[in-house]
Write a protein that holds these residues in place. Structure first.
Motif, PDB file in Angstrom:
ATOM      1  N   ARG A  15      74.857  42.431  33.323  1.00 56.49           N
ATOM      2  CA  ARG A  15      74.688  43.884  33.406  1.00 56.49           C
ATOM      3  C   ARG A  15      73.535  44.240  34.336  1.00 56.49           C
ATOM      4  O   ARG A  15      73.623  45.205  35.114  1.00 56.49           O
ATOM      5  CB  ARG A  15      74.413  44.423  31.997  1.00 56.49           C
ATOM      6  N   THR A  16      72.449  43.467  34.291  1.00 59.34           N
ATOM      7  CA  THR A  16      71.313  43.716  35.174  1.00 59.34           C
ATOM      8  C   THR A  16      71.690  43.476  36.633  1.00 59.34           C
ATOM      9  O   THR A  16      71.313  44.255  37.522  1.00 59.34           O
ATOM     10  CB  THR A  16      70.128  42.822  34.783  1.00 59.34           C
ATOM     11  N   ILE A  17      72.430  42.395  36.895  1.00 59.14           N
ATOM     12  CA  ILE A  17      72.859  42.114  38.274  1.00 59.14           C
ATOM     13  C   ILE A  17      73.739  43.249  38.787  1.00 59.14           C
ATOM     14  O   ILE A  17      73.605  43.684  39.938  1.00 59.14           O
ATOM     15  CB  ILE A  17      73.604  40.763  38.333  1.00 59.14           C
ATOM     16  N   ALA A  18      74.625  43.750  37.938  1.00 62.36           N
ATOM     17  CA  ALA A  18      75.461  44.889  38.321  1.00 62.36           C
ATOM     18  C   ALA A  18      74.611  46.124  38.605  1.00 62.36           C
ATOM     19  O   ALA A  18      74.892  46.880  39.549  1.00 62.36           O
ATOM     20  CB  ALA A  18      76.478  45.180  37.216  1.00 62.36           C
ATOM     21  N   ASP A  19      73.555  46.329  37.834  1.00 66.95           N
ATOM     22  CA  ASP A  19      72.665  47.471  38.072  1.00 66.95           C
ATOM     23  C   ASP A  19      71.953  47.341  39.412  1.00 66.95           C
ATOM     24  O   ASP A  19      71.779  48.333  40.134  1.00 66.95           O
ATOM     25  CB  ASP A  19      71.633  47.585  36.947  1.00 66.95           C
ATOM     26  N   ILE A  20      71.523  46.139  39.749  1.00 63.95           N
ATOM     27  CA  ILE A  20      70.865  45.921  41.043  1.00 63.95           C
ATOM     28  C   ILE A  20      71.821  46.238  42.186  1.00 63.95           C
ATOM     29  O   ILE A  20      71.443  46.816  43.209  1.00 63.95           O
ATOM     30  CB  ILE A  20      70.341  44.474  41.150  1.00 63.95           C
ATOM     31  N   GLU A  21      73.078  45.868  41.987  1.00 71.07           N
ATOM     32  CA  GLU A  21      74.094  46.119  43.012  1.00 71.07           C
ATOM     33  C   GLU A  21      74.619  47.550  42.966  1.00 71.07           C
ATOM     34  O   GLU A  21      75.410  47.959  43.827  1.00 71.07           O
ATOM     35  CB  GLU A  21      75.262  45.137  42.834  1.00 71.07           C
ATOM     36  N   GLY A  22      74.229  48.315  41.969  1.00 68.38           N
ATOM     37  CA  GLY A  22      74.694  49.698  41.842  1.00 68.38           C
ATOM     38  C   GLY A  22      76.116  49.817  41.362  1.00 68.38           C
ATOM     39  O   GLY A  22      76.777  50.848  41.599  1.00 68.38           O
ATOM     40  N   ALA A  23      76.624  48.780  40.663  1.00 75.46           N
ATOM     41  CA  ALA A  23      78.012  48.780  40.192  1.00 75.46           C
ATOM     42  C   ALA A  23      78.103  49.361  38.789  1.00 75.46           C
ATOM     43  O   ALA A  23      77.245  49.112  37.937  1.00 75.46           O
ATOM     44  CB  ALA A  23      78.567  47.355  40.200  1.00 75.46           C
ATOM     45  N   ASP A  24      79.156  50.121  38.552  1.00 74.25           N
ATOM     46  CA  ASP A  24      79.363  50.708  37.229  1.00 74.25           C
ATOM     47  C   ASP A  24      79.809  49.674  36.213  1.00 74.25           C
ATOM     48  O   ASP A  24      79.438  49.744  35.038  1.00 74.25           O
ATOM     49  CB  ASP A  24      80.389  51.839  37.298  1.00 74.25           C
ATOM     50  N   ASP A  25      80.640  48.722  36.656  1.00 77.72           N
ATOM     51  CA  ASP A  25      81.186  47.710  35.757  1.00 77.72           C
ATOM     52  C   ASP A  25      80.730  46.321  36.183  1.00 77.72           C
ATOM     53  O   ASP A  25      80.427  46.071  37.360  1.00 77.72           O
ATOM     54  CB  ASP A  25      82.719  47.763  35.745  1.00 77.72           C
ATOM     55  N   ILE A  26      80.711  45.408  35.224  1.00 73.60           N
ATOM     56  CA  ILE A  26      80.383  44.010  35.525  1.00 73.60           C
ATOM     57  C   ILE A  26      81.568  43.382  36.246  1.00 73.60           C
ATOM     58  O   ILE A  26      82.700  43.383  35.735  1.00 73.60           O
ATOM     59  CB  ILE A  26      80.069  43.237  34.232  1.00 73.60           C
ATOM     60  N   GLN A  27      81.317  42.846  37.412  1.00 75.89           N
ATOM     61  CA  GLN A  27      82.366  42.228  38.222  1.00 75.89           C
ATOM     62  C   GLN A  27      82.258  40.710  38.158  1.00 75.89           C
ATOM     63  O   GLN A  27      81.293  40.153  37.619  1.00 75.89           O
ATOM     64  CB  GLN A  27      82.261  42.732  39.659  1.00 75.89           C
ATOM     65  N   LYS A  28      83.263  40.055  38.750  1.00 72.56           N
ATOM     66  CA  LYS A  28      83.348  38.591  38.690  1.00 72.56           C
ATOM     67  C   LYS A  28      82.100  37.936  39.277  1.00 72.56           C
ATOM     68  O   LYS A  28      81.545  36.987  38.704  1.00 72.56           O
ATOM     69  CB  LYS A  28      84.602  38.129  39.436  1.00 72.56           C
ATOM     70  N   SER A  29      81.636  38.431  40.408  1.00 71.13           N
ATOM     71  CA  SER A  29      80.461  37.826  41.057  1.00 71.13           C
ATOM     72  C   SER A  29      79.212  37.979  40.195  1.00 71.13           C
ATOM     73  O   SER A  29      78.363  37.072  40.152  1.00 71.13           O
ATOM     74  CB  SER A  29      80.230  38.471  42.426  1.00 71.13           C
TER      75      SER A  29
END
Length: 526
Positions: free
Chosen positions: A494-508
């Motif tokens: 979830r933190t990595i997704a926040d850094i990337e500005g993504a709403d959902d957790i993605q595969k990467s």
């Protein structure tokens, strides 16, 4: 004559009001009751000397002094000043008119000068809560107490200064127009000046791009982290720079952090405190010889330990296997609950302990296990490696979200004259991720970052699609991870997704989070 003086006693990281009742009648005696400890009882000798030196010693009274409430232990020399003022008021040397308006605290030297005390900030907050107009205390503590709005704080130098102030006399007989003035502190100016440490910057770190990424993720989500690698790879250097990329303290966090350091008597000794308010996130790095009591707090008269002094900041444990196993194991509960309750026969106190754990260690006793370097072959036997690594228990390792291997820096990167990415740039990304989390948890008083999420919040904010769910199931089975590790992988993702500005957790995002749990555990203790 019955006189009442108001003071306070620190309890945990707060303070409770203490009313000193002084009954004075003609005679020559002194009785002190109300559960004072030995240092408070000794105050009579210090007070007698201070009064004599300042020509105030011929009181000719019998004093019966009660410190209420009687069920709270009164400790330390900070009650010297209110006791002395009570005796002087009983002898009609100090007017009683002002006594009900002010809380008074201070330690007396034999010559009547005032020495600094512990817990000035909690005492000031107690005085404001109790509705007092102001607080009188030693000048050395004035800046610390003055950060409390709505309270007049008078930092005075001597017992005679206090007597003159309470009697409405000028500060100096040679300057009768110069009144005593309360201390003022510009809190915002302190934040602007000292918010970020300027002497340590990630620009000094050469290479280590993978570890820098892991550190940024840890800072963005408030995650615990361990670095495993050979000596000289930069583990300590990187850890010491983590505060430079963390978000600045809020005023509420600064007050709570300062209260803890004030109770421990460290406020005026800490860089970034300016003698008043701590505005930099703490970085505590205790030596591996530390005891469990010094780490978590306690003692016969409980005091905060290193985990509480690191509250709202970083606790760095270098050479982790060198710590006694019993010392490390006492951290397991605070890492989960973010507070520590210290119970003793005399008292039970609760200290906050919401810190970011950063640990560093070698992979073996010689430090070169797994290195592909003929110049430094590993000389440890499998039994030595297992014994070394097994000092870290599986349950403790399970509570560390990000587990990262670090390699020696190649010569080409060492000689590179170009600085690495600065702390300011990394901090900008961290702040953006934290802003997302602040919005996410704006309705929660206890959760401020992803690492603090409850299991219910993990299910709510870390939902996976079918592909990611199968991927995580495979990783859990393959690596033999626990249910706790499941939650922590999702928090990191979830933190990595926040850094990337993504709403959902993605595969990467999930793959990267899983990679931080893939240390070889064959030599770790279960």
């Amino acid at each position: 004559m019955l006189i009442k003086i108001y003071s306070a006693a620190p309890v945990g990281i707060d303070a409770v009001q203490v009313t000193i009742e002084v009954h004075a009648v003609p005679g020559f005696d002194f009785t002190l009751v109300g559960l004072p400890d030995a240092s408070v009882k000794e105050s009579h000798e210090r007070i007698s000397s201070a009064l004599t030196v300042n020509n105030l010693g011929n009181l000719q009274r019998t004093y019966t002094i009660n410190m209420a409430p009687a069920d709270i232990k009164k400790e330390g020399a900070a009650f010297d000043l209110p006791l002395a003022i009570g005796m002087l008021a009983g002898a009609e040397i100090v007017r009683t008119k002002m006594l009900e308006r002010y809380m008074i605290m201070g330690e007396l030297s034999l010559d009547g000068s005032l020495q600094p005390i512990r817990g000035a900030l909690p005492i000031a907050l107690c005085a404001r809560k109790a509705g007092f107009r102001g607080l009188i205390l030693p000048a050395a503590n004035a800046d610390e107490a003055a950060v409390v709005d709505g309270l007049d704080v008078y930092g005075l130098e001597t017992l005679m200064d206090v007597v003159r102030f309470l009697n409405g006399e000028p500060k100096d007989a040679l300057h009768p127009d110069e009144p005593f003035m309360p201390t003022k502190v510009d809190t915002q100016a302190l934040f602007d000046e000292l918010a970020f440490p300027a002497d340590l910057d990630f620009a000094d770190v050469r290479g280590q791009y993978k570890v820098r990424r892991a550190v940024e993720i840890a800072a963005a989500g408030g995650h615990n982290m361990i670095m495993v690698g050979p000596p000289g790879a930069g583990k300590s250097m990187i850890a010491k720079r983590i505060p430079s990329i963390l978000p600045p303290l809020t005023l509420e966090e600064a007050l709570e952090t300062t209260k803890i350091h004030s109770i421990a008597g460290l406020t005026n000794k800490r860089k970034g405190a300016s003698g008043s308010l701590i505005v930099q996130r703490p970085f505590r790095s205790p030596h591996h010889t530390i005891t469990d009591v010094a780490l978590v707090g306690g003692g016969s008269n409980p005091h905060p330990g290193e985990i509480s002094l690191a509250h709202n900041g970083v606790l760095f444990l270098d050479e982790l296997p060198e710590y006694k196993r019993s010392v490390l194991e006492v951290m397991r509960q605070p890492l989960e609950d973010r507070h520590i309750t210290v119970s003793r026969a005399k008292d039970t106190v609760d200290y906050p302990a919401s810190f970011m754990l950063v640990a560093a260690m070698n992979p073996c006793p010689c430090g070169h296990y797994g290195e592909n370097n003929p110049a430094h072959p590993c000389t440890c036997t499998p039994a030595q490696i297992h014994r070394y690594m097994s000092k870290i228990s599986g349950p403790l390792l399970d509570r560390i979200d990000i587990q990262c291997e670090i390699e020696a820096v190649p010569y080409e990167q060492l000689r590179d004259s170009q600085p690495g990415e600065s702390s300011a740039i990394m901090r900008e990304r961290v702040l953006k991720a934290r802003a997302i989390q602040n919005e996410r948890f704006k309705h929660s008083k206890l959760v401020h970052c992803n690492a603090m999420m409850t299991s219910k919040m993990v299910r709510q904010y870390c939902a996976l699609d079918a592909e990611c769910d199968k991927m995580l199931e495979f990783a859990m089975t393959k690596l033999g991870l626990s249910a706790r590790a499941y939650d922590r992988i999702l928090k990191v993702a979830r933190t990595i997704a926040d850094i990337e500005g993504a709403d959902d957790i993605q595969k990467s995002h999930l793959l990267e989070a899983i990679s931080y749990r893939s240390l070889d555990r064959s030599n770790w203790a279960g």
